[in-house]
Design a protein around this motif. Structure first.
Motif: not given
Length: 584
Positions: A291-313
């Motif tokens: 599960e730790l392996t899957a969780f780590t793999s699901s994390l974005p490689a950088d902060a760009d994904e966060l910006d997209k989510l914040l825009a959607r929010q």
């Protein structure tokens, strides 16, 4: 028919009972004896407004009790309205097919009604009694001057055909007026509806452009909270994974594997007994590592994904701020807005549909009004002829009644204007006709409205002539006349007596009169007597035999009840009336 009437504490009447019979009954008495109280008591049984001032001085309340026979000789209920009232109220008929109606009025104005032993609303009792009891007095003569009552009399004469035509007209008119009301409302709200439609379209388009999903705002909040501390979360997950399943021999999985190997090879049963538990722990830790392996793999490689989510929010928050407390509410608002928009999206088209429906409904009203108008015109001619014949017999010389039926003129701004007989007319609740009774003094004279041309005595005779003409031979109702002969005398009074006697062949007729010429034609004669007890006047009611009738008629003729001349005149009048009744 009315069989009995009992009065207690009403006006000058302390207590009185009277029995009534089929045919023509007359009530006479000196001025102030209380003749009007008899009529007042019948008005109370008919549901008239209670008047505390009518309660006799010193009495706690006035009570009027009437016994009505509601079935014919075969015991068959004749009026379905009466039957419905009895059934709905639970009122009970006596064994002889009579029902007792009771009305009481207390000195403080409170009123109570009972029908067939059951307490009922005054109005309900009035519905039953008025179905069999019709009271005509001098006020009815005044009502006869009003156009609406003249029109009602003509419709009564027109019978079932006129009644059916009037009902069809009223239904068509009601449907038409409902459409006009809706059309007026739509026209008045046209601008508001158009503006509302624009607002709804804007909101629907704005929400559709964002296209929120149910519960999306809550999921975004949780994801953004996680990504806001991406590096520390990633480091914690990596370090935990390294400890649990790292490549070095110091990992938890490697350590547990070594422990299991050692225990399995131990010579001691207790140590070997721990192997299953170590195996279970090893399985759990292995799963945690995966599960730790899957969780780590699901994390974005950088902060760009966060910006997209914040825009959607931010997009979702904008919708929530305008339309509802949460995204689910926003979605619900869109559904309701779409339904409302479907109703009002094209106000102009809706108005055009209503205009078309109004035009169709107008045609139906005009057809119904024209049919009613035709029936009334035909009935007016026949009614005028028959009433005029009666007037000749009532000593009105060559006078005749003219009944005119013409379209009721509509004003230029009348929204209920229709075309009847080629004339623009107002569509009233009872038709588009103006009915007017006019008196023609002699052949060739100009007809003049009875409101302007008829004297009090003539008006009485016109009303009586109408009653005779309108009376259905089989109706069998109770007709009460309160001094309908006011303003007449001599030969006219004799003719009125004859007509009332004729009317009594089909109805029970009860007449309050001061004219001996009328009283002589009665089948039954009741006299209202009075006596003084101190300052109070007390009245009583009793039935007269023939000899007593002669004395009462003599008194009515000239106050000569005890003189031979008076009795001779009265005897002659009574004998003449009896002979006239026997001949017919």
């Amino acid at each position: 028919m009315l069989e009995e009437l009992s009065i207690t504490g009403l006006g000058v009447i302390e207590e009185a009972q009277a029995r009534f019979h089929p045919g023509f009954t007359v009530l006479t008495g000196e001025t102030g004896a209380g003749k009007t109280m008899i009529v007042t008591s019948l008005h109370l049984l008919s549901g008239a407004r209670a008047d505390a001032t009518r309660v006799r001085t010193g009495s706690a309340k006035a009570i009027v009790e009437g016994r009505f026979r509601l079935a014919n000789a075969e015991g068959v209920q004749k009026d379905p309205v009466v039957a419905d009232i009895l059934d709905s109220t639970g009122a009970e008929l006596d064994d002889d097919d009579t029902v007792i109606a009771v009305r009481s009025v207390s000195a403080d104005g409170r009123s109570r009604a009972h029908l067939g032993g059951r307490s009922v609303p005054v109005g309900v009792m009035g519905q039953l009694t008025t179905a069999v009891l019709a009271i005509h007095g001098q006020n009815d003569q005044l009502r006869l001057l009003r156009p609406e009552h003249q029109r009602a009399a003509l419709d009564t004469f027109g019978g079932s055909k006129a009644a059916s035509a009037l009902e069809a007209y009223r239904k068509a008119r009601t449907a038409w007026v409902d459409i006009l009301d809706e059309l007026d409302a739509r026209r008045a709200n046209y601008r508001e509806l158009a503006q509302e439609a624009d607002r709804l379209r804007f909101g629907i388009d704005e929400i559709t452009a964002v296209d929120p999903l149910p519960g999306e705002d809550e999921e975004l909040t949780a994801t953004i909270r996680r990504l806001s501390d991406l590096e520390s979360i990633r480091g914690a997950a990596d370090q935990a994974h390294h400890i649990v399943a790292g490549d070095s021999g110091s990992s938890v999985i490697e350590g547990l594997g070594s422990v299991r190997t050692l225990l399995e090879g131990a010579a001691d049963d207790t140590l070997r007994g721990l192997v299953p538990r170590v195996s279970e722990a090893l399985t759990v830790i292995t799963d945690v590592g995966a599960e730790l392996t899957a969780f780590t793999s699901s994390l974005p490689a950088d902060a760009d994904e966060l910006d997209k989510l914040l825009a959607r929010q931010a997009e979702l928050k904008s919708l929530v701020r305008k339309y509802a407390p949460d995204v689910d509410g926003v979605i619900d608002w869109r559904h309701k807005a779409q339904a409302r928009l479907a109703e009002i999206e094209d106000p102009r088209a809706s108005i055009e549909e209503l205009e078309s429906a109004a035009a169709t409904a107008l045609e139906k009203v005009e057809v119904a009004a024209a049919k009613l108008h035709t029936l009334r015109v035909k009935a007016a001619s026949s009614m005028a002829d028959k009433v005029s014949k009666e007037l000749k017999g009532l000593a009105m010389g060559d006078s005749a009644l003219a009944v005119s039926v013409s379209p009721e003129p509509a004003s230029p701004e009348d929204r209920l204007a229709i075309t009847v007989d080629g004339t623009r007319a107002h569509a009233g609740a009872d038709g588009a006709d103006k009915v007017e009774f006019a008196l023609v003094a002699h052949p060739g004279a100009t007809p003049l409205p009875i409101a302007k041309s008829a004297s009090g005595g003539e008006l009485s005779r016109v009303m009586l002539a109408l009653e005779v003409v309108l009376a259905a031979p089989t109706s069998g109702s109770v007709m009460v006349f309160d001094e309908v002969d006011a303003g007449v005398g001599g030969r006219a009074a004799v003719e009125i007596g004859k007509r009332l006697s004729r009317l009594a062949r089909a109805h029970q007729v009860i007449v309050v009169t001061h004219l001996p010429q009328v009283a002589a034609f009665a089948d039954n004669h009741l006299v209202i007597g009075k006596s003084k007890k101190g300052a109070l006047v007390t009245s009583s009611v009793r039935t007269l035999d023939r000899d007593e009738r002669v004395a009462e008629l003599a008194r009515m003729l000239a106050g000569l009840g005890e003189s031979d001349t008076g009795r001779a005149h009265a005897e002659e009048l009574l004998a003449t009336a009896e002979a006239e009744r026997a001949a017919h």
